[in-house]
Design a protein around this motif. Structure first.
Motif, PDB file in Angstrom:
ATOM      1  N   ILE A 104       0.705   2.386  -7.498  1.00  0.00           N
ATOM      2  CA  ILE A 104      -0.564   1.779  -7.092  1.00  0.00           C
ATOM      3  C   ILE A 104      -0.622   1.632  -5.569  1.00  0.00           C
ATOM      4  N   LEU A 105       0.508   1.251  -4.966  1.00  0.00           N
ATOM      5  CA  LEU A 105       0.573   1.114  -3.509  1.00  0.00           C
ATOM      6  C   LEU A 105       0.288   2.443  -2.815  1.00  0.00           C
ATOM      7  N   PHE A 106       0.937   3.505  -3.267  1.00  0.00           N
ATOM      8  CA  PHE A 106       0.697   4.833  -2.685  1.00  0.00           C
ATOM      9  C   PHE A 106      -0.758   5.265  -2.874  1.00  0.00           C
ATOM     10  N   TYR A 107      -1.298   4.962  -4.059  1.00  0.00           N
ATOM     11  CA  TYR A 107      -2.697   5.321  -4.341  1.00  0.00           C
ATOM     12  C   TYR A 107      -3.635   4.625  -3.350  1.00  0.00           C
ATOM     13  N   ALA A 108      -3.454   3.298  -3.183  1.00  0.00           N
ATOM     14  CA  ALA A 108      -4.337   2.520  -2.320  1.00  0.00           C
ATOM     15  C   ALA A 108      -4.207   2.943  -0.852  1.00  0.00           C
ATOM     16  N   ILE A 109      -2.964   3.166  -0.393  1.00  0.00           N
ATOM     17  CA  ILE A 109      -2.751   3.606   0.991  1.00  0.00           C
ATOM     18  C   ILE A 109      -3.364   4.990   1.210  1.00  0.00           C
ATOM     19  N   GLY A 110      -3.185   5.873   0.226  1.00  0.00           N
ATOM     20  CA  GLY A 110      -3.790   7.204   0.313  1.00  0.00           C
ATOM     21  C   GLY A 110      -5.298   7.140   0.421  1.00  0.00           C
ATOM     22  N   LYS A 111      -5.917   6.200  -0.307  1.00  0.00           N
ATOM     23  CA  LYS A 111      -7.370   6.031  -0.238  1.00  0.00           C
ATOM     24  C   LYS A 111      -7.807   5.587   1.149  1.00  0.00           C
TER      25      LYS A 111
END
Length: 427
Positions: free
Chosen positions: A228-235
């Protein structure tokens, strides 16, 4: 009073999950999709309790739940995709049909939206059409367990690829709205996907190598929290974050393919296999909870006045007829004969709701009722249920014929054996 309300909320949440589980059991017995039952339950609960649904108050919780839901859906789908040589043809055919259906449904429905709703530019119509153009793997996968193996695998691959492509198509379009010129849009898309792919592969290897070394029993939610952290940072950096989730799921499920050669020494297969079993269970259970509350809340948000609007009814009829006519044509051209019930199994579901709520505020239109979502989900689910019931009856009829033939053969053999014994006794 506040404390009492909190207990009521806890009781209500527990009851909804229990009822959803019972609906799943009922769906397995009757082929009636649990989605419809959850939507109806949400609507009846709202009417019975006199609850006023305020979309503005629910938007932030729904958005957070939607983000988690999207990650779970793509991850669950990726963990079901096996990259094997013997399945390349199956993956290719399912991918072809999923891609053709997605783009046909998107532009076919976009023209319908412009005609029936009116006063819309083509870009807005396409943004509204994409969510309804996607086949929901969240409904297909648990619904086709009784089909023949080849048909079941095809539908799982098709719905999974439709989910992934549809989500990527939607976010690539939405995130490049401010870009001028087709060349610049194309360049942005290629660089975004290319950069995300490289980063995704590196992160996937790093996560698998790191997490297989964790000795603690409490690590699955840590695993999921990192995703989830990687997803949010990627966004935040305008990357195709869902592609990260997809690549990670594919690398994890097909690790023996990706950890080949000198990389094999970095893979502790027993550790990964043990973690993967629990991780799949966590993903499946969490996805079940997200689906349950989303469809229940959707039922609460529906007003019958918004469903029985002439333009909405006509638009739904236009879309359903066009979608199934196209599927029948494509399946007939590719499979020639054995394409039932596959061409009727294309339900809309959670992914449509999640993407609908993710439409940017500047593109929201009051004329577009939630009724089109509800009708599309219900009607496509009913078609799927009808096809599965007919297929089950057909298989049951064939089974009865096989059993009767077997009995006849056994009876004939018994008569021959008795005649042979009589002759031997007479001699």
């Amino acid at each position: 009073m506040g404390e009492l309300s909190a207990y009521y909320l806890v009781i209500g949440a527990a009851v909804i999950i229990i009822v959803s589980y019972l609906y799943n059991i009922l769906a397995q017995k009757t082929n009636i999709p649990s989605v419809i039952l959850l939507i109806v339950s949400g609507y009846l609960a709202k009417e019975f309790l006199g609850f006023e649904f305020n979309e503005d108050e629910w938007f932030l919780p729904l958005e957070v739940l939607g983000i988690v839901g999207l990650i779970l859906i793509v991850l669950e789908a990726a963990l079901d995709l096996e990259l094997r040589r013997k399945k390349l043809r199956l993956i290719g055919l399912s991918g072809l049909i999923a891609t053709l259906s997605l783009f046909f449904n998107t532009f076919f429905l976009a023209f319908g939206i412009r005609y029936f709703i009116g006063n819309l530019d083509m870009l807005t119509a396409v943004i509204y059409a994409i969510p309804l153009a996607i086949t929901s793997s969240a409904i297909v996968i648990p619904s086709v367990t009784r089909l023949e193996r080849a048909k079941r695998e095809f539908l799982i691959y098709e719905s999974t690829i439709s989910d992934i492509l549809g989500i990527m198509f939607f976010y690539l379009l939405v995130e490049n709205l401010d870009t001028n010129g087709a060349t610049e849009v194309g360049f942005n898309v290629i660089t975004t996907i290319g950069g995300t792919l490289i980063l995704s592969v590196v992160l996937s290897y790093a996560m698998i190598i790191a997490f297989q070394r964790i000795k603690s029993d409490v690590k699955l939610f840590l695993f999921f929290a990192v995703l989830i952290l990687f997803y949010a940072i990627g966004k935040l950096f305008h990357l195709s974050s869902l592609l990260m989730i997809l690549v990670f799921g594919l690398v994890l499920e097909n690790r023996m393919l990706f950890f080949s050669g000198f990389l094999r020494k970095y893979l502790y297969e027993e550790n990964v296999k043990r973690v993967l079993v629990d991780f799949k269970l966590l993903t499946r259970e969490s996805s079940f909870v997200v689906r349950t509350f989303f469809f229940f809340i959707l039922g609460m948000s529906i007003t019958l006045a918004g469903v029985f609007v002439p333009d909405i009814l006509l638009l739904t009829l236009y879309f359903i007829v066009g979608m199934f006519a196209f599927r029948w044509l494509v399946f007939k051209l590719i499979f020639k004969r054995d394409y039932f019930p596959q061409f009727l199994i294309a339900p809309r579901g959670l992914i449509s709701i999640l993407l609908f709520f993710a439409i940017p505020k500047e593109f929201r239109i009051n004329e577009f009722e939630l009724g089109i979502l509800l009708l599309s989900i219900v009607v496509t689910s009913l078609f799927m249920a009808w096809a599965l019931v007919l297929n089950g009856i057909g298989r049951y009829g064939r089974m009865k014929r096989y059993i009767s033939i077997l009995h006849a053969v056994q009876k004939g053999r018994g008569m021959i054996n008795r005649k042979t014994k009589d002759r031997e006794n007479a001699a």
